[in-house]
Design a protein around this motif. Structure first.
Motif, mmCIF file in Angstrom:
data_model
loop_
_atom_site.group_PDB
_atom_site.id
_atom_site.type_symbol
_atom_site.label_atom_id
_atom_site.label_comp_id
_atom_site.label_asym_id
_atom_site.label_seq_id
_atom_site.Cartn_x
_atom_site.Cartn_y
_atom_site.Cartn_z
ATOM 1 N N GLU A 67 -6.572 8.391 -0.673
ATOM 2 C CA GLU A 67 -6.856 8.034 -2.064
ATOM 3 C C GLU A 67 -8.340 8.112 -2.382
ATOM 4 N N ASP A 71 -8.188 -0.368 -2.090
ATOM 5 C CA ASP A 71 -9.369 -0.331 -1.228
ATOM 6 C C ASP A 71 -10.124 0.989 -1.326
ATOM 7 N N ARG A 93 -1.806 2.462 -5.812
ATOM 8 C CA ARG A 93 -1.618 3.268 -4.603
ATOM 9 C C ARG A 93 -2.369 2.646 -3.433
ATOM 10 N N ASN A 94 -3.650 2.332 -3.644
ATOM 11 C CA ASN A 94 -4.448 1.648 -2.618
ATOM 12 C C ASN A 94 -5.772 1.224 -3.234
ATOM 13 N N ILE A 136 0.857 -1.190 0.000
ATOM 14 C CA ILE A 136 0.000 0.000 0.000
ATOM 15 C C ILE A 136 0.891 1.237 0.000
ATOM 16 N N GLU A 137 0.699 2.092 -0.991
ATOM 17 C CA GLU A 137 1.533 3.278 -1.122
ATOM 18 C C GLU A 137 0.980 4.461 -0.341
ATOM 19 N N GLU A 157 -10.628 -1.852 4.596
ATOM 20 C CA GLU A 157 -9.329 -2.275 4.099
ATOM 21 C C GLU A 157 -9.093 -3.742 4.450
ATOM 22 N N ASP A 193 -2.501 5.884 2.344
ATOM 23 C CA ASP A 193 -3.630 5.490 3.177
ATOM 24 C C ASP A 193 -4.924 5.583 2.377
ATOM 25 N N VAL A 194 -5.887 4.716 2.688
ATOM 26 C CA VAL A 194 -7.127 4.676 1.910
ATOM 27 C C VAL A 194 -7.855 6.013 1.949
#
Length: 402
Positions: free
Chosen positions: A98, A147, A144-145, A91-92, A345, A94-95
Motif C-alpha cells: 500500500e 500504517d 486497506r492498511n 488489515i486487507e 506497523e 501488506d503495508v
C-alpha cells in the motif's frame, strides 16, 4: 523543580515553565515566562487553560502540587493500561503493498487542497464534488492498511502546513472513525469534514496566516474567525452533510466549554466535533513550524491524555490512542538494546509491541544494516523510549514505508 498547578493557584511571582496547551491556543510570545501581575493570570484563565507547569527554582512554589515527573509517571501508567486493551483493525493488504499508492495519494491530496484554498481566495465557491473522489481514495487506503498513509503525516514543510494539516486531519479522522467502528458512510463524511475543516483560513489575511512568529491579541482574535468563515463557505457551496459541517464548526470547541467559537459544553459538542478537536490538536502539536518544535507522537498522546481531564472526553481520547497506537506508525523509538528504529506497523494484540525497522545503534553511534523486527515475536528486546528525528539528525523520509 517543575510542578503542575491549577490556574486558580497561579499568582504573580510564579514562573510558568509551560502553559500546557497547544501552541495555537494562546497568543503569548513563548510558553515560558515570569508572571508579573494578575492581568496576566486573568488572561491565562480566560483562554480556558486549566493547568500550567511552574518552575519553583525561578519563582514562587505551591508546596502540595505534584511534580512533573509524578504526572508523567501517572500518564505512562494510563498509557500502559490503554495498550493492554486489544484493538481491532483488520488489515486487507501488506503495508509495503500500500505504501507507494499512499504516497501518490498524499501528493495528490496536498495539491487538490492547495488549489481549493487558492480558488476560495479568488472568490470562487468550493466545488465539493471535486474533492469527493480524493476523500474516497483516502478512506479506502486507510481501510486497506492505515500504517501506509498515516506516517506520511509527519512529512510536512513550513510553507504548505495549512494544506498538509488538512490532509492529515482527514486521514486521522478516518482511522479514528474506523477504530470507533462507525459506519463507512459516516466515516466518508468525517473525512470530508476533516479535509475542509480549515477552509475558512483562505479568508484570513496572509500576513496573519503566515506570520513567522506569535500573533498579537488582535491577530489571535482574527485567526479564530476562520471557523465561522469556514462554515459560511461550506453553506454557500451546498451539498455538505451535517457531519462535515459539525467537524468544521466544532473542531476548536472543548468538552469543558473553554473552546470557540460557541463555548459549547459536554454533549453540546457533537461526537464528530469532539473527534475532530482531538485529531486537530494532535496533528498540530506533532507538526514542525518555524516557531514551534513538534512533539514526538507518543508525547503528544500523553498530552491528550493529560488534557482529557478537562478539554476532551477521556473515553474518546483513549479510543483515538487505540486507533493509531501508543507508538504511532512513523514514530522513532529506541529499543532497550540502544538501537533506533522507525515504527512500521501496529500489533493489534499489544500496542507496546509494534513492528519496527531498526537502522542505528546509539551506543556505538553508527548506522547498522536495516532489520525489520516484530517485537511481539522478538521477545529479547522492547521499546525503551520514544525519540525525535531532529535530536538524532535523521531524515524520516529515508525510513518510512514506500
Amino acid at each position: 523543580m517543575i510542578k503542575l498547578i491549577t490556574t486558580d493557584q497561579l499568582k504573580p511571582g510564579m514562573h510558568i515553565h509551560d502553559l500546557n496547551c497547544g501552541w495555537l491556543d494562546h497568543p503569548f510570545l513563548t510558553n515560558a515566562f515570569h508572571v508579573r501581575d494578575m492581568a496576566t493570570v486573568d488572561k491565562i484563565v480566560k483562554l480556558g487553560i486549566r493547568e500550567v507547569y511552574i518552575d519553583t527554582v525561578k519563582g514562587a512554589d505551591v508546596w502540595q502540587a505534584r511534580s512533573a515527573s509524578e504526572v508523567s509517571a501517572e500518564l505512562d501508567r494510563r498509557l500502559q493500561e490503554i495498550a493492554e486493551k486489544k484493538s481491532d483493525r483488520p488489515i486487507e493488504v501488506d503495508v509495503k503493498d500500500e505504501a507507494a499508492r499512499a504516497r501518490r495519494l498524499q501528493g495528490e491530496a496536498n495539491k487538490i487542497v492547495r488549489n481549493m484554498m487558492d480558488d476560495v481566495r479568488l472568490g470562487q465557491q468550493i466545488q465539493v464534488e471535486r474533492v469527493e473522489p480524493l476523500v474516497e481514495g483516502i478512506v479506502d487506503s486507510i481501510f486497506r492498511n492505515q500504517d501506509a498513509l498515516l506516517p506520511l503525516n509527519r512529512l510536512k514543510n513550513h510553507d504548505d502546513y495549512t494544506f498538509q494539516h488538512s490532509v492529515s486531519v482527514c486521514a486521522l479522522l478516518v482511522a479514528f472513525g474506523r477504530g470507533m467502528k462507525l459506519d463507512k458512510a459516516v466515516i466518508r463524511e468525517l473525512a470530508l469534514g476533516g479535509l475542509l475543516h480549515d477552509v475558512g483560513k483562505a479568508r484570513i489575511p496572509d500576513r496573519i496566516l503566515n506570520k513567522p512568529g506569535k500573533l498579537s491579541d488582535d491577530e489571535f482574535d482574527h485567526m479564530q474567525h476562520h471557523v465561522d468563515e469556514g462554515v459560511a463557505l461550506l453553506r454557500e457551496s451546498g451539498g455538505v452533510s451535517d457531519i462535515a459541517l459539525q467537524v468544521t464548526a466544532q473542531h476548536h470547541e472543548r468538552f469543558d466549554g473553554s473552546g470557540y467559537p460557541g463555548g459549547l459544553v459536554g454533549a453540546g459538542v457533537s461526537l464528530y466535533g469532539q473527534m475532530a478537536s482531538i485529531v486537530d490538536v494532535y496533528d498540530a502539536i506533532t507538526s514542525e513550524r518555524v516557531y514551534h518544535k513538534g512533539m514526538a507522537p507518543t508525547q503528544a498522546l500523553k498530552k491528550l491524555l493529560e488534557w482529557s481531564s478537562h478539554h476532551f472526553d477521556p473515553k474518546l481520547v483513549q479510543a483515538f490512542i487505540r486507533s493509531i497506537g501508543i507508538y504511532p506508525s512513523g514514530s522513532l523509538v529506541m529499543l532497550e538494546s540502544k538501537r533506533l528504529g522507525v515504527v512500521l506497523e501496529q500489533n493489534e494484540g499489544n500496542l507496546l509491541e509494534p513492528v519496527i525497522r531498526v537502522f542505528y545503534h546509539t551506543g556505538q553511534k553508527h548506522y547498522i544494516p536495516p532489520e525489520i523486527i516484530d517485537l511481539s515475536k522478538f521477545q529479547v528486546d522492547r521499546v525503551a523510549s520514544f525519540e525525535s528525528y531532529e535530536k538524532w539528525n535523521i531524515d524520516p523520509q529515508l525510513w518510512l514505508p514506500g
